[in-house]
Each structure stands twice: as C-alpha cells, then as structure tokens.
Scaffold this motif. Structure first.
Motif, short mmCIF file in Angstrom:
data_model
loop_
_atom_site.label_atom_id
_atom_site.label_comp_id
_atom_site.label_asym_id
_atom_site.label_seq_id
_atom_site.Cartn_x
_atom_site.Cartn_y
_atom_site.Cartn_z
N VAL A 1 0.86 -1.18 0.00
CA VAL A 1 0.00 0.00 0.00
C VAL A 1 0.89 1.23 0.00
N SER A 2 0.79 2.02 -1.06
CA SER A 2 1.65 3.21 -1.22
C SER A 2 0.82 4.47 -1.02
N PHE A 3 1.25 5.30 -0.08
CA PHE A 3 0.55 6.54 0.25
C PHE A 3 1.26 7.72 -0.41
N THR A 4 0.51 8.82 -0.60
CA THR A 4 1.07 10.04 -1.16
C THR A 4 0.83 11.19 -0.19
N ASN A 5 1.84 11.51 0.58
CA ASN A 5 1.81 12.67 1.49
C ASN A 5 0.56 12.74 2.35
N PRO A 6 0.32 11.75 3.21
CA PRO A 6 -0.81 11.87 4.13
C PRO A 6 -0.66 13.10 5.03
N ALA A 7 -1.77 13.64 5.48
CA ALA A 7 -1.75 14.84 6.32
C ALA A 7 -1.00 14.56 7.62
N PRO A 8 -0.35 15.57 8.20
CA PRO A 8 0.38 15.37 9.46
C PRO A 8 -0.49 14.86 10.59
N THR A 9 -1.81 15.10 10.52
CA THR A 9 -2.72 14.66 11.57
C THR A 9 -3.23 13.24 11.35
N SER A 10 -2.88 12.62 10.22
CA SER A 10 -3.38 11.29 9.88
C SER A 10 -2.63 10.22 10.66
N VAL A 11 -3.31 9.10 10.95
CA VAL A 11 -2.63 7.96 11.54
C VAL A 11 -1.58 7.41 10.59
#
Length: 345
Positions: A92-102
C-alpha cells in the motif's frame, strides 16, 4: 562471564542511539484499526499476479472518516501464487498523508493479509502478528506491526470480504526510530561484520518460533542481504550490523497449511526446530538465552493478549514456546541441545 560481557557491550552499542525519532503515528499505538480498502483488487488478483501491477485505491479510517488515496500492488513470493493464496499480501503506497493522519509520514507499507477466506487463516495472521510482537519484547531494533480489521471493497463499491491483517513498519522508519541507518550492503555480508549479540538474538528467536526461512549472510539472487531480514547500523563507523527479521509465516509457531521446510532441509515439518546459528557467536548466544529465560512470562503473556487469537490456538502456540524454554532451561542445556549444532563460518 565473557559471553555476558559481549552481550552487554553489544546491547549498549545497539541501544546508544543518536538522533532517535519517536515512532510514527501508525506504530505508536497498539489498538487495532478499523479500515476500508477500496480498489480493483479482484481484477488485479485474477490477472497474472505480477508484482509490477498496481491499481489506484483508497484507504478509509473508519474512526475518523479520513479517506486517503493510495496505490495498491501485490507482493510476496509463495503467498502471491494463486495455488497458495486466494488473497495475496499487498503493498500500500501513500502520497503525502496529512500530518494529523494515523498514516502520517508513511510511504510504501507492507500489508499482511489473510491468504485464504477460511476462518482458520485469520488465526495464522494473528500468530504471525504475535511473532513480531514477541521480537519487539527483545529489542526496539525490530519491525513494529499494527493490526487492523479491513473491509475490502471493489472499485464499484461491492464488498469483497472483511478480514484481519496487519501493516509492517518500513525499515527506514525502524532505523530512524532507533537512531540508526539502513545498511548499504550487497547480496552477501561476512558474518564477522554482524553484531554478535544482535545475531545471537535473531538466530535464537528464529529457533524459538521454529523458522527456517531466513538467512543471516545473504539475500536472494539480485537482492541485498538478507533473506527475510534487513540490516541496519549505528552512525558510528566500525560498529556491527544489526539484523531485523521479518516474514514469519513459515514458522512452526504460525504453522500455516502451506508452510513446508525450505529446499535443502531434511525436517519433516516446520514444527521441527533446527538451530542455524554460527559458532563464532556461541558466547553471545549463551548470554542471549539468559535474556530469553528472563522474558518467558512476558512472551507467554504477549502471545495470549493478541486480539482475536482463539484459546485453542493460543494454547498450542504457548505449548510450542514452552518446548523451546525446556531446551534452554540452563546454560548446560543450551550448550548440549542447541549450540553444539552451530555452523562454522
């Protein structure tokens, strides 16, 4: 005494970290997540199951409603084969999740899935998750894991299945958390470059859980060392490499239906233990065995605290660990029943 001094010194070198970072949010807590993963998962699985294939998708955190765009891909070797697993492991590849995200600061993550739809396979996932937790008790220089109950949904919104799985910490994140760095190594690494206490800890752990599917000195052809492990190192030059093992589904502790001893081994099943440590680490192994004995109660408590692990499986797994503790009950038994089978470099 010499072995204990080596063990203590190596533990100091492994734990005297600089610029250590706090764990990232995903791995800073233990409670299982509730997620939905949506995408063309079934289409990808019905194809040729090429690790280069990927599809867009979303991961939704049910507790907050946060939905993150991701790229989903297949991974693994044995578990990626259709004849082995109906549902192979995912990347699972994420793209810059928010700083508040788990999922803040996450890039590419390994997700261990349920392999097959039968309920028994849920228990195998939980036992493999338990193996990561047991190694965490021995050292912070280890991969953390985060359990999740996941609703898989196809890209048209049709439910596929709901099963337990877990994410594995990235090796770079694990290194930074300990003030270490990823080691840049080739396919093979001389045994003497590996920290003796760290090597002893790993080989004794693999012996405890009955795992043969690993290598301390070499990686698969064309890949860096090591097979089912990653090497990290202190920032200070000259200190030994520290192995971090992963992938425990072929262990006797997990006892997955598809698991068989690797090619070249004569054991009849993965439940049969075989010691694979090197003789140059014998002193460190004696010292490590004392640490394992001291943590026996913690190991058993951790195993029995895994959410969703049924009593029968927990009892069977506990009995399997108790067989190991009988083998290492004293230094004399460690010498006679374990390290007398050590490998020469």
């Amino acid at each position: 005494m010499k072995g204990k001094m080596l063990f203590a010194a190596a533990l100091l070198s492994a734990s005297s970290t600089v610029h250590a970072a706090p764990p990232e949010p995903l791995f800073a807590a233990d409670q299982p997540l509730a997620l939905e993963i949506r995408g063309a998962i079934q289409k990808m699985m019905r194809g040729d199951r090429d690790r280069s294939d990927s599809v867009p998708g979303t991961v939704t955190v049910k507790s907050t409603g946060e939905s993150l765009p991701v790229t989903l891909g297949l991974r693994g070797i044995t578990r990626m084969r259709k004849e082995t697993c109906q549902f192979p492991p995912l990347r699972v590849s994420f793209t810059n999740p928010a700083p508040t995200s788990v999922f803040a600061r996450q890039g590419r993550l390994k997700l261990v899935t349920h392999c097959r739809n039968a309920q028994d396979f849920q228990q195998h996932v939980l036992l493999e998750y338990a193996a990561y937790r047991l190694y965490n008790l021995l050292t912070p220089v280890s991969f953390r894991a985060r359990l999740a109950t996941i609703d898989y949904v196809d890209d048209a919104g049709k439910p596929i299945t709901s099963r337990v799985g877990f994410f594995i910490e990235d090796d770079g994140s694990a290194a930074r958390r300990n003030g270490l760095r990823k080691a840049r190594v080739g396919q093979r690494v001389p045994t003497r470059q590996i920290d003796p206490a760290a090597a002893a800890r790993m080989v004794l752990f693999e012996y405890m859980i009955g795992n043969l599917d690993w290598a301390l000195q070499a990686g698969p052809a064309g890949e860096p060392c090591c097979h089912n492990g990653r090497l990290v190192q202190p920032a200070v030059a000259g200190q030994g490499l520290i192995p971090m093992p992963y992938d425990f589904d072929y262990s006797g502790l997990v006892d997955a239906p598809y698991a068989v001893p690797p090619e070249g081994f004569t054991e009849a099943s993965v439940r049969e233990r075989r010691y694979r440590g090197y003789c140059i680490h014998n002193d460190a192994v004696l010292a490590a065995a004392g640490d394992f004995r001291a943590r026996r109660g913690a190991f058993l408590a951790e195993l029995n605290a895994v959410p969703g692990l049924d009593r029968r499986r927990a009892a069977k797994a506990s009995a399997y660990l108790e067989e190991f503790f009988a083998l290492i009950a004293t230094d004399q038994s460690v010498r006679a029943r374990v390290i007398n089978r050590c490998l020469k470099v």
